[in-house]
Design an enzyme around this catalytic site. Sequence first.
Site, PDB file in Angstrom:
ATOM      1  N   SER A 240       0.826  -1.217   0.000  1.00  9.18           N
ATOM      2  CA  SER A 240       0.000   0.000   0.000  1.00  9.18           C
ATOM      3  C   SER A 240       0.858   1.264   0.000  1.00  9.18           C
ATOM      4  O   SER A 240       0.606   2.200  -0.772  1.00  9.18           O
ATOM      5  CB  SER A 240      -0.965  -0.001   1.188  1.00  9.18           C
ATOM      6  OG  SER A 240      -0.272  -0.194   2.398  1.00  9.18           O
ATOM      7  N   HIS A 270      -2.144  -8.768   2.074  1.00  6.60           N
ATOM      8  CA  HIS A 270      -1.773  -7.497   2.728  1.00  6.60           C
ATOM      9  C   HIS A 270      -2.889  -7.134   3.713  1.00  6.60           C
ATOM     10  O   HIS A 270      -3.201  -7.909   4.609  1.00  6.60           O
ATOM     11  CB  HIS A 270      -1.531  -6.463   1.617  1.00  6.60           C
ATOM     12  CG  HIS A 270      -0.921  -5.178   2.070  1.00  6.60           C
ATOM     13  ND1 HIS A 270      -0.191  -5.036   3.216  1.00  6.60           N
ATOM     14  CD2 HIS A 270      -0.918  -3.929   1.484  1.00  6.60           C
ATOM     15  CE1 HIS A 270       0.230  -3.783   3.335  1.00  6.60           C
ATOM     16  NE2 HIS A 270      -0.207  -3.093   2.301  1.00  6.60           N
ATOM     17  N   HIS A 317       5.610 -12.404   7.968  1.00  7.81           N
ATOM     18  CA  HIS A 317       5.822 -11.030   7.518  1.00  7.81           C
ATOM     19  C   HIS A 317       7.013 -10.992   6.582  1.00  7.81           C
ATOM     20  O   HIS A 317       7.955 -11.770   6.740  1.00  7.81           O
ATOM     21  CB  HIS A 317       6.078 -10.091   8.703  1.00  7.81           C
ATOM     22  CG  HIS A 317       5.855  -8.658   8.354  1.00  7.81           C
ATOM     23  ND1 HIS A 317       6.839  -7.868   7.834  1.00  7.81           N
ATOM     24  CD2 HIS A 317       4.731  -7.891   8.400  1.00  7.81           C
ATOM     25  CE1 HIS A 317       6.335  -6.670   7.583  1.00  7.81           C
ATOM     26  NE2 HIS A 317       5.062  -6.649   7.923  1.00  7.81           N
ATOM     27  N   ARG A 326       2.809  -4.057  16.743  1.00  7.75           N
ATOM     28  CA  ARG A 326       1.422  -3.582  16.551  1.00  7.75           C
ATOM     29  C   ARG A 326       0.455  -4.646  17.081  1.00  7.75           C
ATOM     30  O   ARG A 326      -0.617  -4.333  17.591  1.00  7.75           O
ATOM     31  CB  ARG A 326       1.165  -3.311  15.061  1.00  7.75           C
ATOM     32  CG  ARG A 326       2.081  -2.253  14.476  1.00  7.75           C
ATOM     33  CD  ARG A 326       1.944  -2.151  12.973  1.00  7.75           C
ATOM     34  NE  ARG A 326       2.296  -3.390  12.305  1.00  7.75           N
ATOM     35  CZ  ARG A 326       2.127  -3.631  11.006  1.00  7.75           C
ATOM     36  NH1 ARG A 326       1.609  -2.686  10.230  1.00  7.75           N
ATOM     37  NH2 ARG A 326       2.472  -4.775  10.476  1.00  7.75           N
ATOM     38  N   ASP A 372      -2.413  -8.113  11.823  1.00  7.05           N
ATOM     39  CA  ASP A 372      -3.761  -8.546  11.446  1.00  7.05           C
ATOM     40  C   ASP A 372      -4.304  -9.677  12.309  1.00  7.05           C
ATOM     41  O   ASP A 372      -5.511  -9.930  12.322  1.00  7.05           O
ATOM     42  CB  ASP A 372      -3.778  -8.966   9.972  1.00  7.05           C
ATOM     43  CG  ASP A 372      -3.474  -7.797   9.063  1.00  7.05           C
ATOM     44  OD1 ASP A 372      -3.967  -6.705   9.364  1.00  7.05           O
ATOM     45  OD2 ASP A 372      -2.747  -7.977   8.072  1.00  7.05           O
TER      46      ASP A 372
HETATM   47  C1  LIG Z   1       2.850 -11.740   4.996  1.00 11.51           C
HETATM   48  C2  LIG Z   1       3.309 -12.691   3.924  1.00 11.51           C
HETATM   49  C3  LIG Z   1       2.545 -12.372   2.624  1.00 11.51           C
HETATM   50  C4  LIG Z   1       4.802 -12.464   3.676  1.00 11.51           C
HETATM   51  O1  LIG Z   1       5.164 -13.206   2.549  1.00 11.51           O
HETATM   52  P1  LIG Z   1       6.677 -13.614   2.251  1.00 11.51           P
HETATM   53  O2  LIG Z   1       7.580 -12.452   2.500  1.00 11.51           O
HETATM   54  O3  LIG Z   1       6.692 -14.228   0.899  1.00 11.51           O
HETATM   55  O4  LIG Z   1       6.937 -14.684   3.401  1.00 11.51           O
HETATM   56  P2  LIG Z   1       8.069 -15.796   3.450  1.00 11.51           P
HETATM   57  O5  LIG Z   1       9.296 -15.373   2.713  1.00 11.51           O
HETATM   58  O6  LIG Z   1       8.210 -16.176   4.860  1.00 11.51           O
HETATM   59  O7  LIG Z   1       7.385 -16.991   2.608  1.00 11.51           O
HETATM   60  C5  LIG Z   1       8.060 -18.206   2.398  1.00 11.51           C
HETATM   61  C6  LIG Z   1       7.041 -19.326   2.284  1.00 11.51           C
HETATM   62  O8  LIG Z   1       6.361 -19.451   3.539  1.00 11.51           O
HETATM   63  C7  LIG Z   1       4.975 -19.384   3.339  1.00 11.51           C
HETATM   64  N1  LIG Z   1       4.326 -18.670   4.447  1.00 11.51           N
HETATM   65  C8  LIG Z   1       4.601 -17.436   4.915  1.00 11.51           C
HETATM   66  N2  LIG Z   1       3.723 -17.099   5.859  1.00 11.51           N
HETATM   67  C9  LIG Z   1       2.873 -18.140   5.996  1.00 11.51           C
HETATM   68  C10 LIG Z   1       1.708 -18.361   6.781  1.00 11.51           C
HETATM   69  N3  LIG Z   1       1.235 -17.455   7.611  1.00 11.51           N
HETATM   70  N4  LIG Z   1       1.082 -19.542   6.645  1.00 11.51           N
HETATM   71  C11 LIG Z   1       1.542 -20.480   5.786  1.00 11.51           C
HETATM   72  N5  LIG Z   1       2.608 -20.312   4.991  1.00 11.51           N
HETATM   73  C12 LIG Z   1       3.257 -19.154   5.104  1.00 11.51           C
HETATM   74  C13 LIG Z   1       4.838 -18.558   2.071  1.00 11.51           C
HETATM   75  O9  LIG Z   1       3.560 -18.750   1.463  1.00 11.51           O
HETATM   76  C14 LIG Z   1       5.962 -19.061   1.233  1.00 11.51           C
HETATM   77  O10 LIG Z   1       5.570 -20.296   0.696  1.00 11.51           O
HETATM   78  P3  LIG Z   1       6.052 -20.783  -0.783  1.00 11.51           P
HETATM   79  O11 LIG Z   1       7.539 -20.893  -0.661  1.00 11.51           O
HETATM   80  O12 LIG Z   1       5.350 -22.067  -0.971  1.00 11.51           O
HETATM   81  O13 LIG Z   1       5.629 -19.710  -1.740  1.00 11.51           O
HETATM   82  C15 LIG Z   1       3.072 -14.163   4.346  1.00 11.51           C
HETATM   83  O14 LIG Z   1       3.729 -14.392   5.572  1.00 11.51           O
HETATM   84  C16 LIG Z   1       1.618 -14.521   4.440  1.00 11.51           C
HETATM   85  O15 LIG Z   1       1.008 -14.901   3.423  1.00 11.51           O
HETATM   86  N6  LIG Z   1       1.001 -14.407   5.685  1.00 11.51           N
HETATM   87  C17 LIG Z   1      -0.400 -14.650   5.842  1.00 11.51           C
HETATM   88  C18 LIG Z   1      -1.188 -13.433   5.369  1.00 11.51           C
HETATM   89  C19 LIG Z   1      -1.015 -12.252   6.310  1.00 11.51           C
HETATM   90  O16 LIG Z   1      -1.128 -12.386   7.514  1.00 11.51           O
HETATM   91  N7  LIG Z   1      -0.765 -11.075   5.725  1.00 11.51           N
HETATM   92  C20 LIG Z   1      -0.669  -9.829   6.484  1.00 11.51           C
HETATM   93  C21 LIG Z   1       0.705  -9.303   6.511  1.00 11.51           C
HETATM   94  S1  LIG Z   1       0.875  -7.890   7.545  1.00 11.51           S
END
Ligand SMILES: CC(C)(COP(=O)(O)OP(=O)(O)OC[C@H]1O[C@@H](n2cnc3c(N)ncnc32)[C@H](O)[C@@H]1OP(=O)(O)O)[C@@H](O)C(=O)NCCC(=O)NCCS
Length: 435
Positions: A240, A270, A317, A326, A372
Amino acid sequence: MSMIKEKLKEKIEGWRPRTTMLLKEYGKVQIGEVTIAQAIGGMRGVKCLVTDISYLDPMEGIRFRGYTIPETLKALPKVPGREMPYVEGFIYLLLTGDIPTEEQALELVEEFKKRHKTPDYVFDMIKALPKDSHPMAIFAAAIVAMQRESIFVKKYNEGISKMDYWEPTYEDAMNLLARLPEIAAFIYRWKYRDGDIIPPDPNLDMGGNFAHMMGIDKPYDDVARLYFILHSDHESGNVSAHTGHLVASALSDIYYSISALIDGLAGPLHGLANQEVLRWIQGVMDEMGGKIPTEEEMKKFVWDTLNSGQVVPGFGHAVLRKTDPRYQAQREFCLKHLPDDDIFKYVDILYKVVPPILEEQGKAKNPWPNVDAQSGVIQWYYGLREYDFYTVLFGIGRAIGVCSNIIWDRALGYPIERPKSLTTAMLEEVAGIKK
Ligand SMILES: CC(C)(COP(=O)(O)OP(=O)(O)OC[C@H]1O[C@@H](n2cnc3c(N)ncnc32)[C@H](O)[C@@H]1OP(=O)(O)O)[C@@H](O)C(=O)NCCC(=O)NCCS
């Protein structure tokens, strides 16, 4: 010129030589390198943005203008008789870098009151949309509908100097921020409360007025203040904030930029994750028949989600590598105000069981909860149960941070953004892959 604009002018003029010197004399100094994994992997960790509004340390979490969340909440002037500070005082901090006195915060409260009148056509437009539109789509549309109000566009067309771009940008930003709570509350009452609109109360501050227009009693005013502050800024690389900055870099005005930010925030990875958290918990509650699950039962739900190829919302994250402060700030609010709430108990069990499971699964780089995981619980408790509205609250907060950034982007003359792309064949060549 208003007190805050005067102060901002002084700060901007003092800051400009630093940026100019870095660019002119140290422009070739390297700050990092970029790998193939970073180019394919969403530019994680590439250091290529500059902001002084906030900084996110992976282990410590966010600092707003150098202040951690507990320091920010403690230092800012509080609304009399309430636990939380004026959001307006927080905006003063983001813009100027200084903690305002109570008098300075109150001056800003008054300034927002003067700017708050939303044009009627915005409400007419909202009412013309299908009621089942997602509130984030309505919110984005309402913001961009006001583009015709832009003072920046008017001044730009009159040919103002580049050095002065920040001034009409500031005017647009303050006008927009003053209106967002009313527009959001209107969307809520129109969509979920049969159009029973509550007009704003000119005597209240931003947080108090938002709670009033939502029709939710105290301490929801403090919840609103806490939310807007916590969600405001998380440095510049998140979807964002980056979207807002990117769109503004083309000299698109605040209305275009903030509307685009809202679109980015609406993604489930997000901002929408806070809605997903509640939906996920409700699903578990349904399966449990309302009973609080044991830790073993909860582990099974978490594994089922992972094994079906989904993420556990509210955990992980892209930058943070510890529990999000937060999340902690909202957890403390819950422990004080709603310790016996069932959904809070669910969130508490998740806090215990999810991190070890994500560690065992070995994929997520950060197994800890993010903002979140906790935010929907508080809203639910105070009667805001339409969880597809939660991201709109996040959007009001995020607009505060991004508006502050865009004003400074203009003040420091940051140019149009234009990173470079490569083809897959070029990456193969760089990697030395022989075909
Ligand atoms: C926030 C988020 C998008 C960050 O993504 P990122 O920087 O790519 O995270 P990572 O580098 O740790 O990801 C590596 C792997 O772990 C997985 N992973 C990360 N968080 C996860 C979670 N909460 N549950 C399951 N798997 C998760 C990713 O999907 C990724 O899988 P892949 O290799 O099969 O594609 C991710 O942690 C997520 O999807 N969280 C859940 C949604 C969420 O809470 N979003 C709000 C963020 S403030």
